[in-house]
Design an enzyme around this catalytic site. Structure first.
Site, PDB file in Angstrom:
ATOM      1  N   GLY A 215      48.883  36.719  44.484  1.00  0.00           N
ATOM      2  CA  GLY A 215      48.691  38.164  44.587  1.00  0.00           C
ATOM      3  C   GLY A 215      47.849  38.526  45.798  1.00  0.00           C
ATOM      4  O   GLY A 215      46.955  37.770  46.189  1.00  0.00           O
TER       5      GLY A 215
ATOM      6  N   GLN B 245      42.797  43.338  51.501  1.00  0.00           N
ATOM      7  CA  GLN B 245      42.445  41.994  51.966  1.00  0.00           C
ATOM      8  C   GLN B 245      42.904  41.724  53.398  1.00  0.00           C
ATOM      9  O   GLN B 245      42.405  40.802  54.035  1.00  0.00           O
ATOM     10  CB  GLN B 245      43.047  40.937  51.024  1.00  0.00           C
ATOM     11  CG  GLN B 245      42.414  40.960  49.644  1.00  0.00           C
ATOM     12  CD  GLN B 245      43.089  39.965  48.726  1.00  0.00           C
ATOM     13  OE1 GLN B 245      44.081  40.270  48.100  1.00  0.00           O
ATOM     14  NE2 GLN B 245      42.570  38.743  48.662  1.00  0.00           N
TER      15      GLN B 245
ATOM     16  N   CYS C  79      40.740  33.711  44.512  1.00  0.00           N
ATOM     17  CA  CYS C  79      41.069  34.843  45.370  1.00  0.00           C
ATOM     18  C   CYS C  79      41.230  34.324  46.797  1.00  0.00           C
ATOM     19  O   CYS C  79      40.419  33.514  47.251  1.00  0.00           O
ATOM     20  CB  CYS C  79      39.944  35.878  45.321  1.00  0.00           C
ATOM     21  SG  CYS C  79      40.226  37.315  46.363  1.00  0.00           S
ATOM     22  N   LEU C  80      42.244  34.803  47.494  1.00  0.00           N
ATOM     23  CA  LEU C  80      42.452  34.368  48.874  1.00  0.00           C
ATOM     24  C   LEU C  80      41.298  34.798  49.777  1.00  0.00           C
ATOM     25  O   LEU C  80      41.101  34.220  50.838  1.00  0.00           O
ATOM     26  CB  LEU C  80      43.787  34.912  49.408  1.00  0.00           C
ATOM     27  CG  LEU C  80      45.039  34.298  48.761  1.00  0.00           C
ATOM     28  CD1 LEU C  80      46.286  35.065  49.175  1.00  0.00           C
ATOM     29  CD2 LEU C  80      45.176  32.820  49.113  1.00  0.00           C
TER      30      LEU C  80
ATOM     31  N   HIS D 150      43.027  42.232  38.777  1.00  0.00           N
ATOM     32  CA  HIS D 150      42.321  41.632  39.915  1.00  0.00           C
ATOM     33  C   HIS D 150      42.673  42.376  41.217  1.00  0.00           C
ATOM     34  O   HIS D 150      41.787  42.718  42.010  1.00  0.00           O
ATOM     35  CB  HIS D 150      42.712  40.150  39.996  1.00  0.00           C
ATOM     36  CG  HIS D 150      42.159  39.401  41.164  1.00  0.00           C
ATOM     37  ND1 HIS D 150      41.271  38.347  41.028  1.00  0.00           N
ATOM     38  CD2 HIS D 150      42.380  39.528  42.501  1.00  0.00           C
ATOM     39  CE1 HIS D 150      40.973  37.883  42.235  1.00  0.00           C
ATOM     40  NE2 HIS D 150      41.631  38.579  43.150  1.00  0.00           N
ATOM     41  N   GLU D 151      43.971  42.647  41.419  1.00  0.00           N
ATOM     42  CA  GLU D 151      44.405  43.294  42.674  1.00  0.00           C
ATOM     43  C   GLU D 151      44.022  44.778  42.706  1.00  0.00           C
ATOM     44  O   GLU D 151      43.675  45.306  43.772  1.00  0.00           O
ATOM     45  CB  GLU D 151      45.915  43.117  42.879  1.00  0.00           C
ATOM     46  CG  GLU D 151      46.436  41.674  42.886  1.00  0.00           C
ATOM     47  CD  GLU D 151      45.706  40.743  43.835  1.00  0.00           C
ATOM     48  OE1 GLU D 151      45.109  41.232  44.810  1.00  0.00           O
ATOM     49  OE2 GLU D 151      45.721  39.523  43.591  1.00  0.00           O
TER      50      GLU D 151
ATOM     51  N   HIS E 230      40.624  45.115  43.942  1.00  0.00           N
ATOM     52  CA  HIS E 230      40.529  45.071  45.413  1.00  0.00           C
ATOM     53  C   HIS E 230      40.691  46.469  46.010  1.00  0.00           C
ATOM     54  O   HIS E 230      39.972  46.839  46.945  1.00  0.00           O
ATOM     55  CB  HIS E 230      41.617  44.179  46.011  1.00  0.00           C
ATOM     56  CG  HIS E 230      41.289  42.712  46.040  1.00  0.00           C
ATOM     57  ND1 HIS E 230      40.187  42.201  46.697  1.00  0.00           N
ATOM     58  CD2 HIS E 230      41.920  41.635  45.506  1.00  0.00           C
ATOM     59  CE1 HIS E 230      40.167  40.876  46.564  1.00  0.00           C
ATOM     60  NE2 HIS E 230      41.212  40.507  45.836  1.00  0.00           N
TER      61      HIS E 230
HETATM   62  C1  QAP Z   1      44.416  36.643  42.180  1.00  0.00           C
HETATM   63  O1  QAP Z   1      44.667  34.912  43.704  1.00  0.00           O
HETATM   64  C2  QAP Z   1      44.439  35.968  40.839  1.00  0.00           C
HETATM   65  O2  QAP Z   1      40.824  29.560  46.491  1.00  0.00           O
HETATM   66  C3  QAP Z   1      45.332  36.041  43.202  1.00  0.00           C
HETATM   67  O3  QAP Z   1      42.015  27.771  48.077  1.00  0.00           O
HETATM   68  C4  QAP Z   1      44.038  34.648  40.690  1.00  0.00           C
HETATM   69  O4  QAP Z   1      46.442  34.233  44.846  1.00  0.00           O
HETATM   70  C5  QAP Z   1      44.844  36.648  39.758  1.00  0.00           C
HETATM   71  C6  QAP Z   1      44.213  30.858  46.370  1.00  0.00           C
HETATM   72  C7  QAP Z   1      44.069  34.055  39.429  1.00  0.00           C
HETATM   73  C8  QAP Z   1      44.884  36.057  38.519  1.00  0.00           C
HETATM   74  C9  QAP Z   1      44.495  34.769  38.359  1.00  0.00           C
HETATM   75  C10 QAP Z   1      42.868  30.728  46.146  1.00  0.00           C
HETATM   76  C11 QAP Z   1      44.845  29.944  47.194  1.00  0.00           C
HETATM   77  C12 QAP Z   1      44.997  31.946  45.786  1.00  0.00           C
HETATM   78  C13 QAP Z   1      42.147  29.689  46.714  1.00  0.00           C
HETATM   79  C14 QAP Z   1      45.288  34.047  44.538  1.00  0.00           C
HETATM   80  C15 QAP Z   1      42.776  28.769  47.547  1.00  0.00           C
HETATM   81  C16 QAP Z   1      44.131  28.912  47.781  1.00  0.00           C
HETATM   82  C17 QAP Z   1      44.482  32.920  45.029  1.00  0.00           C
HETATM   83 CO    CO Z   2      41.732  38.619  45.265  1.00  0.00          CO
END
Ligand code: QAP
Ligand code: CO
Length: 166
Positions: A46, A51, A93-94, A135-136, A139
């Site tokens: 997401g 971001q 989170c990215l 979560h989004e 943001h």
């Molecule tokens: C948000 O998060 C989310 O640390 C989206 O090294 C996450 O796409 C919503 C990511 C979990 C619900 C549950 C994070 C990729 C991606 C990192 C992401 C990483 C590489 C996170």
């Molecule tokens: Co995020």
């Protein structure tokens, strides 16, 4: 299509509140394409426009991580249907790379938004989609998942990230 730079916590621009999209024009369609390109290149599920330093209410989500199920959410409005029914999910989170933490959120929510064609959606997401949308949407309101953690844990994370990028 362009891979855009993802802002990293604690960048203050991540605190910007997004404006509503007034018209889904070519500029918005290009933004959406760039957001998917950026999401897939980073290996995420997401991404909010915030971001990539674009402060418009646009979210892209693909829970499959296989580019199979791209979803767009424009001008989302969220309503919590039962405040007492909450679940814990280990979030990342990215914008906060390589950190994960358990966050407790409502499980039952209603989301109203537009899709990329300007059609109105009104639905009750479940499971990971419900977590990801909350979560989004955070943001878009200048909020990050680390804001749900204790101040101590948050300051440790920002110190570690600052050190890493120094
Ligand atoms: C948000 O998060 C989310 O640390 C989206 O090294 C996450 O796409 C919503 C990511 C979990 C619900 C549950 C994070 C990729 C991606 C990192 C992401 C990483 C590489 C996170
Ligand atoms: Co995020």
């Amino acid at each position: 299509m362009t891979i855009r730079t993802i802002l990293q916590y604690p960048d203050p621009r991540l605190r910007t509140i997004a404006r509503e999209v007034e018209k889904i024009d070519d500029g918005i369609r290009e933004l959406i394409a760039d957001m998917f390109e950026t999401l897939y290149a980073a290996g995420g599920i997401g991404l909010a426009a915030t971001q990539i330093d674009v402060h418009l209410a646009v979210i892209v989500i693909d829970l499959t991580e296989k580019k199979k199920s791209p979803h767009v959410f424009i001008n989302p409005k969220i309503t919590v249907l039962d405040d007492r029914d909450r679940g814990v999910y280990k979030e990342g989170c990215l914008s906060v790379p390589e950190f994960q933490a358990n966050v407790k959120r409502p499980k039952q929510v209603r989301v109203q938004c537009l899709n990329e064609n300007g059609e109105a959606l009104d639905f009750k997401p479940e499971g990971l989609l419900a977590v990801c949308l909350q979560h989004e949407i955070d943001h878009l309101n200048g909020k990050l998942f680390v804001d749900h953690l204790s101040l101590l844990r948050r300051s440790r994370i920002s110190r570690a990230l600052r050190k890493r990028s120094a």
